[in-house]
Design an enzyme around this catalytic site. Structure first.
Site, short mmCIF file in Angstrom:
data_model
loop_
_atom_site.label_atom_id
_atom_site.label_comp_id
_atom_site.label_asym_id
_atom_site.label_seq_id
_atom_site.Cartn_x
_atom_site.Cartn_y
_atom_site.Cartn_z
CB SER A 1 -0.92 0.02 1.22
OG SER A 1 -0.17 0.07 2.43
N GLY A 2 2.15 1.16 0.21
CA GLY A 2 3.01 2.33 0.28
C GLY A 2 3.43 2.86 -1.08
CB CYS B 1 16.16 8.04 -1.98
SG CYS B 1 15.55 8.92 -0.52
CG ASN C 1 12.03 10.36 -4.11
OD1 ASN C 1 11.78 11.19 -4.99
ND2 ASN C 1 11.12 9.98 -3.24
#
Length: 351
Positions: A10-11, A149, A318
Site C-alpha cells: 500500500s506504500g 535514496c 527517489n
C-alpha cells in the site's frame, strides 16, 4: 518466469514495485503482503494502476516462501527486521528497501535506528545493493539491502573519487533536497500542503542517517578513504526527485579534465548513471525533473579551484532509482538478467 512478491503493497515504494514488476518481461507478480490493507486490490490502493491480476493484499506468513522466488520488503525498518528474521532462510532472495540492515557497524546502527532490533547473525549476510558498485556480489545473493535514496545519490557521486581515483577525502559536506514522497505516506503536520507547498524545509540540518550508511559502506570498501562526512537535508515542494550537492575537500591534487575523465571511465558500461556537464542542456543539470519516472541517476563533477573543493551533484527519482527501480535492477543481476531489463523507460518531462 521469476515469481515476485511485494510486502508493503500500500506504500509509495510498494506501488512503484507493482508498476515495474507488472511491466517486466521476466517477473511475475504472485504475492502482495501487508497488514492495514488486507483484502484490497492494487487498483484500490494505487489509482494509477489498473492491472487485471487476481491478487489482493494478504498477511505475511512463512507460507509466502512457497509463492515467490524473490520477495521485496517495502516496509518500515522495524517491520523489515522482523520479517527478515522470519523469512531469511526460506525465501530464495529477499530484498529489503528499508534501513534495517544498511548500516553494518552495530554502534552506528543503534545511533541512527535505535528502535530497530535486528538479528545480528543476518547483518553481515546482507549485500549493500548499489548495482554499479557491487554487481558481482549481487549474483546469487540471498539477502540484499537497498541503499536509501539520498545514500544512492551520494555514493554514486563519491565512488569515482574514492574507489576510482583513490583520493582521500578529508571532509565531505552534503546538501540534500528531496520531494515529499521521500517521507512516505505518514501523516505529519509539516507535510500538509499549506506548509509544504513552496517550502524549503530544513528537516534534518545537522545530520542524516543516509549519510551514516554512506560512510559505513565507503569505510568497508576502502578504509580511511573518507574522513568526516556530514549532511544537511531539506524538504522541497516537489513530489518526486532529489538532488545532492557534495562539497569535497582533499589534499590530493586534481583538475577538471582529470575529474571528468575519471567519472566517464568509472561509469562506462553502467547504463543507469549518466555523467553530464552541468551546461550541456537548455537547463543546468543535474536536475531531478530530467530523470523523473526513470531509473537514471545524473551525476556531474566540478572542480572549484578558487574554493579549494570538488563539487559533485547527483539527481535521481527517489521512488525509482532511489527505491523500486534500483531494487528491480539488483534483482536482474541476482537472477542473471541484463540489468536494464524492464527498466528502459525514459524520463517524463515536464512532470
Amino acid at each position: 518466469m521469476i515469481r515476485a512478491g511485494v510486502v508493503g503493497a500500500s506504500g509509495l515504494a510498494g506501488g512503484e514495485l507493482i508498476r515495474l514488476i507488472t511491466q517486466h518481461p521476466d517477473l511475475e507478480l504472485t504475492f502482495l503482503g501487508g497488514s492495514s490493507s488486507i483484502g484490497r486490490r492494487p487498483s484500490e490502493l494505487h489509482p494509477g494502476l489498473r492491472i487485471h491480476q487476481n491478487l489482493t493484499v494478504q498477511p505475511v506468513t512463512e507460507e509466502v516462501a512457497d509463492k515467490v522466488d524473490v520477495l521485496f520488503l517495502a516496509t518500515p525498518a522495524t517491520v523489515s527486521a522482523d520479517l527478515a528474521g522470519l523469512l531469511a532462510d526460506r525465501v530464495p532472495a529477499l530484498v529489503d528497501l528499508s534501513g534495517a540492515f544498511r548500516i553494518r557497524t552495530p554502534e552506528l546502527h543503534d545511533r541512527w535506528y535505535p528502535k530497530v532490533k535486528r538479528r545480528t547473525d543476518l547483518t553481515d549476510r546482507f549485500v549493500y545493493g548499489v548495482p554499479e558498485l557491487v554487481g558481482d556480489q549481487l549474483k546469487d545473493a540471498a539477502l540484499i539491502s537497498l541503499p536509501g535514496c539520498y545514500a544512492t545519490a551520494i555514493t554514486l557521486g563519491l565512488a569515482p573519487l574514492t574507489l576510482g581515483l583513490g583520493l582521500t577525502l578529508k571532509t565531505v559536506v552534503v546538501d540534500g533536497k528531496s520531494g515529499s514522497s521521500g517521507g512516505g505516506l505518514q501523516l505529519r503536520t509539516s507535510d500538509l500542503h499549506p506548509f509544504r507547498a513552496g517550502a524549503i524545509a530544513p528537516y534534518s540540518p545537522t545530520g542524516h542517517r543516509h549519510a551514516a550508511e554512506v560512510g559505513d559502506f565507503l569505510e568497508r570498501s576502502r578504509p580511511g578513504a573518507v574522513g568526516k562526512l556530514s549532511m544537511s537535508a531539506y524538504g522541497v515542494s516537489h513530489v518526486r526527485g532529489l538532488l545532492t550537492s557534495s562539497y569535497v575537500f582533499t589534499d590530493d591534487k586534481v583538475d577538471q579534465r582529470e575529474l571528468s575523465r575519471a567519472y566517464l571511465r568509472f561509469y562506462k558500461g553502467h547504463p543507469f548513471v549518466r555523467v553530464r556537464r552541468h551546461d550541456e542542456t537548455l537547463i543546468p543539470v543535474p536536475d531531478p525533473q530530467v530523470v523523473l519516472g526513470s531509473n537514471f541517476a545524473d551525476v556531474t563533477v566540478l572542480h572549484d579551484e578558487e574554493g579549494g573543493r570538488i563539487v559533485v551533484l547527483a539527481a535521481l527519482d527517489n521512488l525509482v532509482k532511489g527505491a523500486a527501480g534500483q531494487a528491480v535492477q539488483a534483482v536482474n543481476l541476482r537472477f542473471g538478467l541484463p540489468e536494464e531489463t524492464g527498466l528502459t523507460q525514459q524520463p517524463v518531462m515536464p512532470a
